[in-house]
Every structure is written in C-alpha cells, then in structure tokens.
Design an enzyme around this catalytic site. Structure first.
Site, PDB file in Angstrom:
ATOM      1  N   SER A  72      -7.084   0.569   9.443  1.00  0.00           N
ATOM      2  CA  SER A  72      -7.347  -0.565   8.678  1.00  0.00           C
ATOM      3  C   SER A  72      -6.190  -1.286   8.181  1.00  0.00           C
ATOM      4  CB  SER A  72      -8.211  -0.024   7.629  1.00  0.00           C
ATOM      5  OG  SER A  72      -9.415   0.567   7.959  1.00  0.00           O
ATOM      6  N   LYS A  75      -6.987  -5.433   8.486  1.00  0.00           N
ATOM      7  CA  LYS A  75      -8.015  -6.026   7.655  1.00  0.00           C
ATOM      8  C   LYS A  75      -7.169  -7.149   7.282  1.00  0.00           C
ATOM      9  CE  LYS A  75     -11.698  -2.317   7.897  1.00  0.00           C
ATOM     10  NZ  LYS A  75     -11.354  -1.378   8.106  1.00  0.00           N
ATOM     11  N   SER A 137     -11.846  -1.467   2.469  1.00  0.00           N
ATOM     12  CA  SER A 137     -11.717  -1.305   3.670  1.00  0.00           C
ATOM     13  C   SER A 137     -12.565  -0.848   4.488  1.00  0.00           C
ATOM     14  CB  SER A 137     -10.767  -0.006   4.371  1.00  0.00           C
ATOM     15  OG  SER A 137     -10.014   0.069   5.009  1.00  0.00           O
ATOM     16  N   LYS A 247      -2.800  -2.713   1.772  1.00  0.00           N
ATOM     17  CA  LYS A 247      -3.694  -2.016   2.512  1.00  0.00           C
ATOM     18  C   LYS A 247      -3.348  -0.833   3.201  1.00  0.00           C
ATOM     19  CE  LYS A 247      -8.063  -2.104   4.231  1.00  0.00           C
ATOM     20  NZ  LYS A 247      -7.781  -0.717   3.762  1.00  0.00           N
TER      21      LYS A 247
END
Length: 318
Positions: A72, A75, A137, A247
């Site tokens: 993730s 992202k 997320s 993140k």
C-alpha cells in the site's frame, strides 16, 4: 651569575611560560564536553533508508536500490498524482465521483484488503477519497479515484508511471493504483520512495499537511448501523514527536513496510523500512530509526558548533 646571563635565563623562562599558556588544557571547558556520536545503526530489516532533507545527506542505507513490492505504499504515488492535478487546477477537492458497482464488487472489504467502506453508487468527493486513501489505506478509494480521473484503473496506472518517471523514480513501475499484488508488475526501490515522499512534501505542502496526519477516519456504516471509525495506520503518528505522514504497507510478498517522515526544529527526515515480519517489528524499527536519525543530527550539529569555537578564548568564529 653575571647580569647578562641572568637576563638570558629570565627571557627564556618568560617564553616558556607564554608558550605553555597558549596550549589549552584537555579539560579547558568542562561545562561543554564534546558530544559523543551515536553508535552506528544496526538493524535486521532487509531494506532501510533514512534521509535528512535539510542537508540532503543519506544517514543510513541498506538495500536502497533493491526493487521490491511496495504494497500500500504505492498509494503515495496515487496521492501525488491526485494532488498534482489539484495543484494544476485540473481537479477540485469538491469534485464527486460515483462508486460503480463493479469497482465496489472488486474492492469492498470482503476481499480482505483495506477499505474505507464505500457503498455501491455512492457519490464521494475527491477530498473524502484522499482522506480514505491515505488515512485508512482504502483500496476502494484508490480505485474510485483512478476510474473517476481517467476512466479506468489501467489508464490511471499509465499516468502514475509517467509521473513517476518525470519526478525521477527511475527504478519503479506501477501496475495498480493501490499496490495490490499483481504478479510482480509493481516494483519500487527505497531510494525512489524517498524521492517520491520528498517531492510530495516539497511540491504539495498544503496537501501533505491536510491529508497525511489525520488520526482517524469516520466513513461508512456497520451492519448494526453504527458509524465505522478507523485509526490511521501510521505506526509513529501521535507516538513520535514530529511525525506527520506518510504510508504503511503489507502483503505476504512485501512483508510489513513503512514510508514515514517527521520534522523537528525545521529539520525533516524521511525513512523507509521494508520486509519486516510483523506490525510490532515495523513500529519498533520505525521508532528506533527516527530516534537514531535525530540523535545523529543533534550530535553532528553540536560537534560543528564546538569546532567553530576558538581554543584560546571560546569565542565563536565569524
């Protein structure tokens, strides 16, 4: 002893005293002992990188050019693309996209991935989708943004790769807008992730401040009718002084990963850790690396300040 000999001895003694006075004692300034440099950083993580943005120095690097699945953390690339469109006036935060039934079916929470719990045919603003993308997320948020902007996830991924090349991510390639396992297409390096984070923070400071430090997100309704509240996944946000983004990521292939940043006293560090075996290990590694990084910079600054002082007078040189 004659008068002339006496004068010679006295002159020699005076020179000796003056010379000894000019040499500083080892403990001339005990109130300000030199700062000890922190011990070298040690880690079991296969991929680690830490950069000081103020100086541009790489404070620690292991496997920084190794290409790996980012999960993730991909992202952040999606977020950069969207923030770039907002900054260029090609998109607004109030723009609303509809959650198509197909996108909902593909990315709802039953897949086992992260979700902001969008509903079929729901109309959601870009502002809320960015919050869901970054804070919790949301795989569904990434897909809805991609389809809303370019008509399909595939078309948006082409945009992601073009932007990644443009900002200098030469070792990276994206196959999805959310980092879901895609057969080995999506690959990045820690060095590229640090580049991405640095560009996002520098190019879009208002967007970074608005979206990356939200402690929790409320969106969607549980089966019993209660609002769904999810905490930010960032393992150091609210736990480490100065932490303010970016993140996490996890898949079986990638392990537990984190791209993070913190700022103290106007100095910012960006870090990557990847390939860890648990959430606990990821959180501990991130905390330890940031602690070490800021201590390293503090000790370096103290040493530089001490070196600018005159040995004889202690006055700052200018």
């Amino acid at each position: 002893m004659g008068a002339r000999a006496f004068r010679d001895v006295a002159a020699a003694l005076a020179l000796s005293i003056a010379a000894s006075a000019a040499v500083p004692a080892a403990s001339a300034n005990p109130a300000h002992p030199p700062s000890a440099a922190p011990a070298p950083y040690t880690t079991q993580a296969p991929v680690v990188m830490l950069k000081d943005l103020e100086s541009g120095a790489i404070l620690f690097s292991r496997g920084a050019d190794k290409r790996f699945a980012p999960a993730s953390m991909a992202k952040v690339m999606t977020a950069y693309v969207v923030l770039d469109l907002l900054g260029k006036g090609k998109l607004t935060r109030d723009t609303k996209f509809t959650v198509s039934p197909a996108a909902w079916k593909k990315w709802n929470s039953s897949t086992g991935g992260s979700s902001m719990f969008l509903s079929p045919n729901e109309r959601v603003s870009v502002d809320d989708l960015l919050k869901g993308l970054i804070t919790v997320s949301g795989n569904d948020a990434a897909a809805v943004l991609a389809i809303g902007i370019d008509g399909s996830e595939e078309a948006f991924v082409k945009r992601m790769n073009a932007v990644a090349t443009d900002i200098g991510m030469m070792s990276s390639r994206f196959g999805t807008p959310n980092g879901w396992p895609d057969g080995g297409i999506t690959r990045v390096s820690a060095s590229d992730l640090v580049t991405l984070a640095e560009r996002l923070i520098r190019d879009h400071p208002e967007g970074y401040a608005r979206y990356f430090a939200i402690p929790e997100l409320t969106h969607g309704v549980s089966p019993d009718g209660r609002p769904i509240v999810q905490a930010n996944r960032n393992p150091i946000l609210g736990r480490f002084d100065g932490a303010d983004g970016l993140k996490t990521g996890y898949t079986r292939e990638a392990g537990y990963c984190f791209l993070g940043s913190a700022e103290r006293g106007g100095r910012r560090l960006i870090m990557v850790v990847a390939g860890l075996t648990s959430q606990k290990a990821r959180a501990e590694e991130a905390q330890k690396l940031m602690d070490w990084g800021f201590a390293t910079r503090a000790a370096t600054a103290a040493g530089q300040q001490a070196s600018r002082k005159s040995p004889a007078t202690g006055a700052m040189r200018r």
